[in-house]
Write a protein that holds these residues in place. Structure first.
Motif, mmCIF file in Angstrom:
data_model
loop_
_atom_site.group_PDB
_atom_site.id
_atom_site.type_symbol
_atom_site.label_atom_id
_atom_site.label_comp_id
_atom_site.label_asym_id
_atom_site.label_seq_id
_atom_site.Cartn_x
_atom_site.Cartn_y
_atom_site.Cartn_z
ATOM 1 N N LEU A 113 39.601 16.309 -64.085
ATOM 2 C CA LEU A 113 39.292 16.911 -65.381
ATOM 3 C C LEU A 113 37.790 16.979 -65.615
ATOM 4 O O LEU A 113 37.287 17.951 -66.191
ATOM 5 N N ALA A 129 43.974 11.551 -63.334
ATOM 6 C CA ALA A 129 43.454 12.912 -63.529
ATOM 7 C C ALA A 129 41.989 12.957 -63.925
ATOM 8 O O ALA A 129 41.376 14.029 -63.882
ATOM 9 N N SER A 130 41.391 11.831 -64.295
ATOM 10 C CA SER A 130 40.091 11.860 -64.978
ATOM 11 C C SER A 130 38.995 12.543 -64.166
ATOM 12 O O SER A 130 38.224 13.343 -64.708
ATOM 13 N N GLU A 160 37.092 24.406 -61.282
ATOM 14 C CA GLU A 160 38.183 23.999 -62.174
ATOM 15 C C GLU A 160 39.540 24.285 -61.542
ATOM 16 O O GLU A 160 40.487 23.486 -61.677
ATOM 17 N N TYR A 205 44.507 18.047 -57.647
ATOM 18 C CA TYR A 205 45.232 17.073 -58.471
ATOM 19 C C TYR A 205 46.738 17.241 -58.303
ATOM 20 O O TYR A 205 47.468 16.270 -58.080
ATOM 21 N N CYS A 225 42.132 21.326 -60.087
ATOM 22 C CA CYS A 225 43.528 21.299 -60.543
ATOM 23 C C CYS A 225 44.477 21.360 -59.356
ATOM 24 O O CYS A 225 45.473 20.622 -59.305
ATOM 25 N N LEU A 265 42.367 21.910 -70.867
ATOM 26 C CA LEU A 265 42.227 20.619 -70.198
ATOM 27 C C LEU A 265 43.152 19.546 -70.769
ATOM 28 O O LEU A 265 42.964 18.359 -70.506
ATOM 29 N N VAL A 322 45.777 17.782 -70.015
ATOM 30 C CA VAL A 322 46.519 17.539 -68.778
ATOM 31 C C VAL A 322 47.961 17.116 -69.061
ATOM 32 O O VAL A 322 48.227 16.332 -69.969
ATOM 33 N N PHE A 378 46.202 22.782 -65.548
ATOM 34 C CA PHE A 378 46.304 21.356 -65.872
ATOM 35 C C PHE A 378 47.419 21.054 -66.859
ATOM 36 O O PHE A 378 48.046 19.996 -66.794
#
Length: 233
Positions: free
Chosen positions: A170, A166-167, A147, A154, A151, A199, A201, A116
Motif C-alpha cells: 500500500l 499489505a502495508s 501501484e 500482494y 497490488c 487503497l 485494502v 486492492f
C-alpha cells in the motif's frame, strides 16, 4: 503458484488464468460500482462502442476516463461514482488501461479483474482454483505502474501465504505516480477521496470475474466465503 507479471504489450497468448490489475482507477471503480448495487459491468473496446451500447440501452450507465463528456453518465472515479444510482443497473466502462488489459486476455479460461479493494477475495479465488500458473497483467504505464505491480504482487503472495501484510504494498501504491497525479489534479474527472478509496485494502468480499457473453466482455462479482471463515487478515 508460478506467477508472471506482464504489461499489456507483453501478452503473446491467452494465459490459463489472468488477473488484470488496475488500481487507479478502473477496477477500484468497478468494485465500488458492484458495492453500490450494479448488476454487471460491460467492458467496452472503445468510446464509440460505449456510446453505441448506451444508445441501445438508455438505462445503462456509461462511464469513461477523464472529464465528463456528452453521452456519458459518469467518469472513472470511485469518489464521484457515489453520487450515481447504479442499483440493479448495467455499467458500461471504457478506460485507458484497465478495460484494455481485460480485453487483451478475453480468450483466457479465467479472467479476474482486481485492485486492492478486492485483493483478498481475488487471492482466495485463486487458492480455491489451485491455479498452478497465473499471469498478472499490470495495466498502467506500459506495465511499469508501481501501484498495479504492488497490488499484483500482494495478491500473488496472498494466494500462497495468507498472512502476508499489505502495508508495504500500500505504501508503494500511495507513493506511485498515479496517486500523485490524482492528488495533484493532473488527471481530470477526479474526486479528492479517489486515492483513499482505491487503497481500502480488502474492502469487499467479492472477486470480479470477466467472461465473454456473446460479443461482450462482461464483469460480474463473485462473493467469496467470509474471511473469518478461513484465514485471518
Amino acid at each position: 503458484m508460478d506467477a508472471r507479471f506482464l504489461g499489456i504489450a507483453d501478452l503473446v497468448e491467452a494465459p490459463s488464468v489472468a488477473v488484470v490489475v488496475d488500481v487507479m482507477r478502473a477496477f477500484s471503480v468497478a468494485a465500488w460500482a458492484f458495492a453500490q448495487g450494479a448488476e454487471k459491468i460491460v467492458l467496452a473496446e472503445s468510446l464509440d462502442e460505449a456510446l453505441a451500447l448506451k444508445a441501445r440501452h438508455p438505462d445503462w450507465v456509461a462511464l469513461k476516463d477523464g472529464p465528463p463528456a456528452p453521452g456519458f453518465d459518469a467518469v472513472n472515479s470511485p469518489g464521484l461514482l457515489r453520487s450515481i444510482d447504479v442499483v440493479g443497473r448495467t455499467v458500461v466502462q471504457k478506460t485507458t488501461a484497465g478495460t484494455v488489459g481485460a480485453l487483451a486476455v478475453k480468450e483466457a479460461p479465467l479472467v479476474l479483474c482486481a485492485s486492492f479493494v478486492v485483493a483478498e477475495a481475488t487471492a482466495q479465488l485463486l487458492r480455491t482454483r489451485k491455479s498452478d500458473s497465473v499471469t498478472f497483467v499490470v495495466t498502467g504505464e506500459d506495465g511499469q505502474a508501481d501501484e498495479d505491480l504492488a497490488c499484483a504482487q500482494y495478491i500473488a503472495l496472498r494466494a500462497t501465504e495468507a498472512g502476508t501484510d499489505a502495508s508495504e504494498f500500500l505504501r508503494r501504491a500511495a507513493e506511485s505516480r498515479a496517486a500523485a497525479e490524482l492528488a495533484e489534479g493532473v488527471r481530470q474527472g477526479v474526486h479528492p477521496d479517489d486515492v483513499a478509496l482505491c487503497l481500502e485494502v480488502d474492502r469487499f468480499p467479492f472477486a470480479m470475474v470477466a467472461t465473454l457473453e456473446g460479443s461482450l466482455m462482461v464483469l460480474r462479482p463473485r462473493t467469496m466465503p467470509s474471511l473469518t471463515d478461513e484465514d485471518p487478515v
